[in-house]
Design an enzyme around this catalytic site. Structure first.
Site, PDB file in Angstrom:
ATOM      1  N   GLU A  41      12.100 -12.315  74.820  1.00 55.47           N
ATOM      2  CA  GLU A  41      13.548 -12.515  74.640  1.00 55.47           C
ATOM      3  C   GLU A  41      14.037 -11.610  73.495  1.00 55.47           C
ATOM      4  OE1 GLU A  41      14.081 -16.489  73.186  1.00 55.47           O
ATOM      5  OE2 GLU A  41      16.236 -16.545  73.566  1.00 55.47           O
ATOM      6  N   LYS A 111      21.311 -16.514  79.489  1.00 55.23           N
ATOM      7  CA  LYS A 111      20.694 -17.798  79.115  1.00 55.23           C
ATOM      8  C   LYS A 111      21.730 -18.923  79.115  1.00 55.23           C
ATOM      9  CE  LYS A 111      17.621 -19.455  75.392  1.00 55.23           C
ATOM     10  NZ  LYS A 111      17.143 -19.135  74.017  1.00 55.23           N
ATOM     11  N   CYS A 144      13.324 -18.473  77.506  1.00 55.79           N
ATOM     12  CA  CYS A 144      12.845 -19.318  76.405  1.00 55.79           C
ATOM     13  C   CYS A 144      13.169 -20.802  76.567  1.00 55.79           C
ATOM     14  CB  CYS A 144      13.352 -18.763  75.086  1.00 55.79           C
ATOM     15  SG  CYS A 144      12.289 -19.280  73.709  1.00 55.79           S
ATOM     16  N   VAL A 171       9.775 -21.039  68.996  1.00 52.92           N
ATOM     17  CA  VAL A 171       9.720 -21.569  67.641  1.00 52.92           C
ATOM     18  C   VAL A 171       9.016 -22.931  67.658  1.00 52.92           C
ATOM     19  CG1 VAL A 171      11.136 -22.339  65.714  1.00 52.92           C
ATOM     20  CG2 VAL A 171      11.843 -20.344  67.029  1.00 52.92           C
TER      21      VAL A 171
HETATM   22  C1  ACM Z   1      14.495 -20.130  71.931  1.00 57.09           C
HETATM   23  O1  ACM Z   1      15.116 -20.492  72.936  1.00 57.09           O
HETATM   24  N1  ACM Z   1      14.507 -18.880  71.536  1.00 57.09           N
HETATM   25  C2  ACM Z   1      13.717 -21.083  71.152  1.00 57.09           C
END
Ligand code: ACM
Length: 265
Positions: A41, A111, A144, A171
């Site tokens: 990402e 996203k 992510c 994370v």
């Molecule tokens: C994330 O969605 N970068 C934790």
């Protein structure tokens, strides 16, 4: 079909350095005859922006930007690449995954589940995550934090995805294990390309991996490694949804009893 995850440590707001790093990963992937490559990402920009100005200055338009052009060129020798890109449109910024196949920009997924401060700079995407075709196989794309919403992997699998390609900047410590469950519950392959490094105090977990339809890890990188890890898979295995002789995980679903899941509130 050789599928690979590329792991790297993007530098915040340093697009030149990030492009060099992506180029090394593309070169390594080409040398090892990778067909399908997933990159992390926001690999053009880094993740921990101080303000919207930094995010804007680090973003590019897709497919006109320098990263996009490099990826498009790499894909032109019959390959597929999905990369997380900080995207700038006329009006907004998006945390996007751009898909390039055979020298063409196929689609950009924006996203839809923004994590923590991402909502300070990015607009959430409004469209369902896509499934794209490549050499007769079907690949789903998510980004992510989408991992924590099992509906996303399920929708991709129901739309026919045999493998889920997953650019990430992870994370929280759970995702790599959760993707094993996503594989098992949908009987799909998954390829999570994560970043490494610590940026402005935020540590990213690496451990990029590829799983098979039974949740086995076919490869797993360390949390310090930069480079490419690849495996050969047969995506058609994902078309068999029988988990026992009498249980097809799709045919056995009872969606009429899960209607709460599709209600907005
Ligand atoms: C994330 O969605 N970068 C934790």
């Amino acid at each position: 079909m050789k599928v690979a995850v590329g792991q790297m440590d993007p530098q915040i707001c340093d697009m030149e350095k990030n492009l060099d790093r992506v180029k090394s990963i593309l070169e390594e992937s080409e040398k090892t005859d990778v067909d399908v490559l997933v990159l992390p990402e926001l690999c053009n920009s880094g993740y921990v922006f101080k303000d919207i100005g930094e995010a804007t200055d680090s973003a590019e338009s897709i497919p006109e930007g320098a990263f996009s052009r490099e990826l498009l060129e790499w894909s032109s020798s019959g390959r597929l690449v999905v990369a997380g890109i900080c995207e700038r449109t006329k009006e907004d910024l998006y945390n996007s995954a751009a898909v390039f196949r055979d020298g063409e920009h196929i689609i950009t997924y924006r996203k839809i589940h923004l994590f923590l401060d991402e909502a300070n700079w990015f607009k959430a995407g409004q469209d369902e995550p896509p499934v794209i075709e490549y050499r007769g196989y079907r690949f789903g794309v998510m980004i992510c934090f989408d991992w924590i919403f099992p509906e996303i992997s399920r929708v991709l699998a129901l739309k026919g995805a045999q493998a889920i390609l997953h650019p990430a900047n992870l994370v929280l410590p759970y995702c790599q294990d959760a993707m094993i469950t996503r594989s098992i519950e949908n009987r799909v392959f998954t390829a999570t390309a994560n970043r490494i490094g610590t940026e402005r105090g935020v540590k990213f977990s690496g451990l990029s991996q590829i799983t098979d339809i039974k949740g086995n890890r076919l490869c797993k990188m360390s949390n310090g490694e930069v480079g490419v890890s690849s495996v050969t898979i047969d995506p058609k295995l994902a078309d068999n949804k029988l988990i026992t002789a009498r249980n097809d995980i799709f045919a056995d679903r009872r969606p009429g009893l899960y209607t709460l899941i599709t209600q907005d509130d």
